[in-house]
Design a protein around this motif. Structure first.
Motif, PDB file in Angstrom:
ATOM      1  N   HIS A 124      54.678 -17.146  41.502  1.00 57.39           N
ATOM      2  CA  HIS A 124      53.882 -18.149  40.796  1.00 57.39           C
ATOM      3  C   HIS A 124      52.440 -18.166  41.299  1.00 57.39           C
ATOM      4  CE1 HIS A 124      52.490 -22.324  39.899  1.00 57.39           C
ATOM      5  NE2 HIS A 124      53.062 -22.053  38.748  1.00 57.39           N
ATOM      6  N   GLU A 125      52.253 -18.038  42.608  1.00 55.31           N
ATOM      7  CA  GLU A 125      50.900 -18.046  43.170  1.00 55.31           C
ATOM      8  C   GLU A 125      50.106 -16.821  42.722  1.00 55.31           C
ATOM      9  OE1 GLU A 125      49.299 -20.356  44.893  1.00 55.31           O
ATOM     10  OE2 GLU A 125      51.026 -21.674  44.647  1.00 55.31           O
ATOM     11  N   VAL A 126      50.733 -15.654  42.765  1.00 54.84           N
ATOM     12  CA  VAL A 126      50.029 -14.436  42.356  1.00 54.84           C
ATOM     13  C   VAL A 126      49.709 -14.480  40.867  1.00 54.84           C
ATOM     14  CG1 VAL A 126      50.203 -11.925  42.175  1.00 54.84           C
ATOM     15  CG2 VAL A 126      51.034 -13.078  44.222  1.00 54.84           C
ATOM     16  N   MET A 127      50.612 -15.030  40.070  1.00 56.04           N
ATOM     17  CA  MET A 127      50.326 -15.176  38.642  1.00 56.04           C
ATOM     18  C   MET A 127      49.135 -16.103  38.419  1.00 56.04           C
ATOM     19  SD  MET A 127      54.131 -15.456  36.929  1.00 56.04           S
ATOM     20  CE  MET A 127      53.445 -15.697  35.283  1.00 56.04           C
ATOM     21  N   ALA A 128      49.054 -17.172  39.201  1.00 56.52           N
ATOM     22  CA  ALA A 128      47.924 -18.091  39.056  1.00 56.52           C
ATOM     23  C   ALA A 128      46.610 -17.415  39.434  1.00 56.52           C
ATOM     24  CB  ALA A 128      48.153 -19.331  39.920  1.00 56.52           C
ATOM     25  N   LEU A 129      46.650 -16.542  40.445  1.00 52.33           N
ATOM     26  CA  LEU A 129      45.436 -15.863  40.891  1.00 52.33           C
ATOM     27  C   LEU A 129      44.979 -14.793  39.908  1.00 52.33           C
ATOM     28  CD1 LEU A 129      46.295 -15.397  44.678  1.00 52.33           C
ATOM     29  CD2 LEU A 129      44.648 -16.997  43.716  1.00 52.33           C
ATOM     30  N   THR A 130      45.923 -14.154  39.245  1.00 49.76           N
ATOM     31  CA  THR A 130      45.594 -12.998  38.401  1.00 49.76           C
ATOM     32  C   THR A 130      45.820 -13.267  36.920  1.00 49.76           C
ATOM     33  OG1 THR A 130      47.832 -12.104  38.679  1.00 49.76           O
ATOM     34  CG2 THR A 130      46.174 -11.415  40.276  1.00 49.76           C
ATOM     35  N   ALA A 131      46.002 -14.530  36.540  1.00 48.50           N
ATOM     36  CA  ALA A 131      46.362 -14.857  35.152  1.00 48.50           C
ATOM     37  C   ALA A 131      45.434 -14.236  34.113  1.00 48.50           C
ATOM     38  CB  ALA A 131      46.424 -16.373  34.978  1.00 48.50           C
ATOM     39  N   PRO A 132      44.106 -14.285  34.291  1.00 54.89           N
ATOM     40  CA  PRO A 132      43.247 -13.705  33.245  1.00 54.89           C
ATOM     41  C   PRO A 132      43.437 -12.206  33.055  1.00 54.89           C
ATOM     42  CG  PRO A 132      41.985 -15.163  34.684  1.00 54.89           C
ATOM     43  CD  PRO A 132      43.313 -14.948  35.341  1.00 54.89           C
ATOM     44  N   ALA A 133      43.931 -11.520  34.091  1.00 49.26           N
ATOM     45  CA  ALA A 133      44.074 -10.065  34.005  1.00 49.26           C
ATOM     46  C   ALA A 133      45.508  -9.617  33.769  1.00 49.26           C
ATOM     47  CB  ALA A 133      43.551  -9.419  35.296  1.00 49.26           C
ATOM     48  N   LEU A 134      46.450 -10.550  33.674  1.00 49.53           N
ATOM     49  CA  LEU A 134      47.850 -10.160  33.486  1.00 49.53           C
ATOM     50  C   LEU A 134      48.085  -9.706  32.050  1.00 49.53           C
ATOM     51  CD1 LEU A 134      49.982 -12.811  35.412  1.00 49.53           C
ATOM     52  CD2 LEU A 134      49.805 -10.372  35.890  1.00 49.53           C
ATOM     53  N   PRO A 135      48.612  -8.508  31.854  1.00 51.07           N
ATOM     54  CA  PRO A 135      48.917  -8.055  30.490  1.00 51.07           C
ATOM     55  C   PRO A 135      50.229  -8.641  29.995  1.00 51.07           C
ATOM     56  CG  PRO A 135      49.495  -6.345  32.055  1.00 51.07           C
ATOM     57  CD  PRO A 135      48.885  -7.467  32.857  1.00 51.07           C
ATOM     58  N   GLY A 136      50.459  -8.520  28.706  1.00 49.14           N
ATOM     59  CA  GLY A 136      51.695  -9.028  28.131  1.00 49.14           C
ATOM     60  C   GLY A 136      52.927  -8.351  28.698  1.00 49.14           C
ATOM     61  N   SER A 137      52.814  -7.067  29.038  1.00 46.93           N
ATOM     62  CA  SER A 137      53.968  -6.359  29.599  1.00 46.93           C
ATOM     63  C   SER A 137      54.397  -6.964  30.930  1.00 46.93           C
ATOM     64  CB  SER A 137      53.632  -4.880  29.784  1.00 46.93           C
ATOM     65  OG  SER A 137      52.497  -4.723  30.630  1.00 46.93           O
ATOM     66  N   ALA A 138      53.437  -7.421  31.735  1.00 48.97           N
ATOM     67  CA  ALA A 138      53.776  -8.056  33.014  1.00 48.97           C
ATOM     68  C   ALA A 138      54.479  -9.384  32.787  1.00 48.97           C
ATOM     69  CB  ALA A 138      52.513  -8.259  33.849  1.00 48.97           C
ATOM     70  N   LEU A 139      54.034 -10.140  31.799  1.00 52.63           N
ATOM     71  CA  LEU A 139      54.694 -11.414  31.499  1.00 52.63           C
ATOM     72  C   LEU A 139      56.118 -11.187  31.013  1.00 52.63           C
ATOM     73  CD1 LEU A 139      51.826 -13.368  29.685  1.00 52.63           C
ATOM     74  CD2 LEU A 139      52.478 -13.439  32.098  1.00 52.63           C
ATOM     75  N   ARG A 140      56.320 -10.129  30.247  1.00 52.76           N
ATOM     76  CA  ARG A 140      57.680  -9.831  29.784  1.00 52.76           C
ATOM     77  C   ARG A 140      58.589  -9.480  30.961  1.00 52.76           C
ATOM     78  NH1 ARG A 140      54.680  -7.501  25.364  1.00 52.76           N
ATOM     79  NH2 ARG A 140      54.691  -5.425  26.311  1.00 52.76           N
ATOM     80  N   GLU A 141      58.051  -8.753  31.941  1.00 58.24           N
ATOM     81  CA  GLU A 141      58.838  -8.442  33.137  1.00 58.24           C
ATOM     82  C   GLU A 141      59.220  -9.711  33.892  1.00 58.24           C
ATOM     83  OE1 GLU A 141      57.729  -5.229  35.792  1.00 58.24           O
ATOM     84  OE2 GLU A 141      56.346  -4.465  34.286  1.00 58.24           O
ATOM     85  N   VAL A 142      58.297 -10.660  33.953  1.00 55.51           N
ATOM     86  CA  VAL A 142      58.583 -11.910  34.658  1.00 55.51           C
ATOM     87  C   VAL A 142      59.698 -12.675  33.954  1.00 55.51           C
ATOM     88  CG1 VAL A 142      57.641 -14.139  35.352  1.00 55.51           C
ATOM     89  CG2 VAL A 142      56.261 -12.075  35.622  1.00 55.51           C
ATOM     90  N   VAL A 143      59.614 -12.783  32.633  1.00 56.02           N
ATOM     91  CA  VAL A 143      60.652 -13.498  31.884  1.00 56.02           C
ATOM     92  C   VAL A 143      62.007 -12.832  32.083  1.00 56.02           C
ATOM     93  CG1 VAL A 143      61.442 -14.130  29.570  1.00 56.02           C
ATOM     94  CG2 VAL A 143      59.035 -14.413  30.185  1.00 56.02           C
ATOM     95  N   ASP A 144      62.041 -11.506  32.009  1.00 51.88           N
ATOM     96  CA  ASP A 144      63.308 -10.792  32.187  1.00 51.88           C
ATOM     97  C   ASP A 144      63.883 -11.025  33.585  1.00 51.88           C
ATOM     98  OD1 ASP A 144      63.232  -9.762  29.635  1.00 51.88           O
ATOM     99  OD2 ASP A 144      62.258  -7.890  30.225  1.00 51.88           O
ATOM    100  N   ALA A 145      63.022 -10.951  34.600  1.00 54.27           N
ATOM    101  CA  ALA A 145      63.505 -11.101  35.976  1.00 54.27           C
ATOM    102  C   ALA A 145      64.002 -12.516  36.241  1.00 54.27           C
ATOM    103  CB  ALA A 145      62.395 -10.736  36.957  1.00 54.27           C
ATOM    104  N   VAL A 146      63.266 -13.510  35.769  1.00 56.75           N
ATOM    105  CA  VAL A 146      63.668 -14.897  36.009  1.00 56.75           C
ATOM    106  C   VAL A 146      64.962 -15.211  35.262  1.00 56.75           C
ATOM    107  CG1 VAL A 146      63.008 -17.305  35.680  1.00 56.75           C
ATOM    108  CG2 VAL A 146      61.324 -15.654  36.493  1.00 56.75           C
TER     109      VAL A 146
END
Length: 246
Positions: A124-146
């Motif tokens: 969660h902290e790393v996502m908050a730090l890098t949110a503007p640069a996170l691509p959609g593929s990274a968000l999909r990985e997060v949803v799958d992992a959680v």
């Protein structure tokens, strides 16, 4: 007389013109490559500290510690090296790469509840730090992992509730991220279903988890309805991307 002098001696003159100026807040870490590298390394170290206390892995009788480390520990150490590599913090691939060691810990059954909670908090902290640069593929990985979060059975109730709350935080961060429209309907549905399951589990747990899970569920529904005007604009590219099957 002397009593008056004593009273006057206790009074101090009022100082005018002295105004305390608050220090300016530090710049966001994602704007400074060195600060971003330090923040990512600190999160990896925090997870390592928890993981080394409770991770189940046999250490081989080898002189080289790297060869004896569990893959989760090795990946977190590699992340610390990557964060301080030359030009790594400025690389567009760093935000997604920084999430993967934490996602591996979230998926792993070898990590206990404490290590899983620490990995989710760092995620969660790393996502908050890098949110503007996170691509959609990274968000999909997060949803799958959680959605496929696993941890060692037999955890304390408080530790299990902490993991569930961290899961909800990560899912909410995904749908709030700037690249959230790239998630696609299937991954949004996975996030909502996962939150819905946590809400049902929370009915038999503490009041704090019950309230937080309901709050996150309401917020997810609000975000989904706010996205309705955008349906059809960007979902076609993600139609072929299916959520991970746990």
């Amino acid at each position: 007389g002397p009593p008056q002098a004593a009273q006057l001696g206790r009074h101090r003159p009022h100082r005018r013109g002295v105004v305390a100026v608050a220090a300016a807040p530090p710049p966001p870490p994602h704007g400074d490559p060195a600060a971003l590298a330090c923040a990512i390394s600190a999160q990896a170290s925090a997870v390592l500290a928890v993981m080394r206390r409770g991770l189940r892995h046999p250490r081989a009788a080898a002189a080289d510690d790297a060869a004896a480390d569990h893959p989760l520990v090795a990946s977190l150490k590699a992340l610390r090296r990557l964060a301080f590599a030359p030009l790594a913090a400025a690389s567009p691939s760093l935000p997604a790469a920084a999430l993967r060691p934490f996602l591996d810990a979230v998926r792993s059954e070898d990590a206990g509840a404490d290590a899983t909670s620490a990995a989710l908090a760092a995620l969660h902290e790393v996502m908050a730090l890098t949110a503007p640069a996170l691509p959609g593929s990274a968000l999909r990985e997060v949803v799958d992992a959680v959605a496929c979060c696993r941890f060692e059975a037999g955890a304390e109730p408080a530790a299990e509730e902490d993991v569930l709350m961290r899961m909800l935080q990560a899912l909410l961060a995904c749908l709030r991220a700037p690249a959230a429209p790239a998630l696609g309907d299937q991954h949004v549905l996975t996030a909502v279903n996962t939150c819905f399951r946590v809400v049902h589990q929370a009915a038999a747990k503490g009041e704090l988890l019950q309230r937080f899970s309901r709050h996150v569920m309401h917020e997810l529904v609000r975000l989904v309805f706010a996205r309705l005007p955008l349906i059809g604009a960007g979902d076609a590219d993600d139609a072929a991307v299916k959520p991970e099957v746990c």
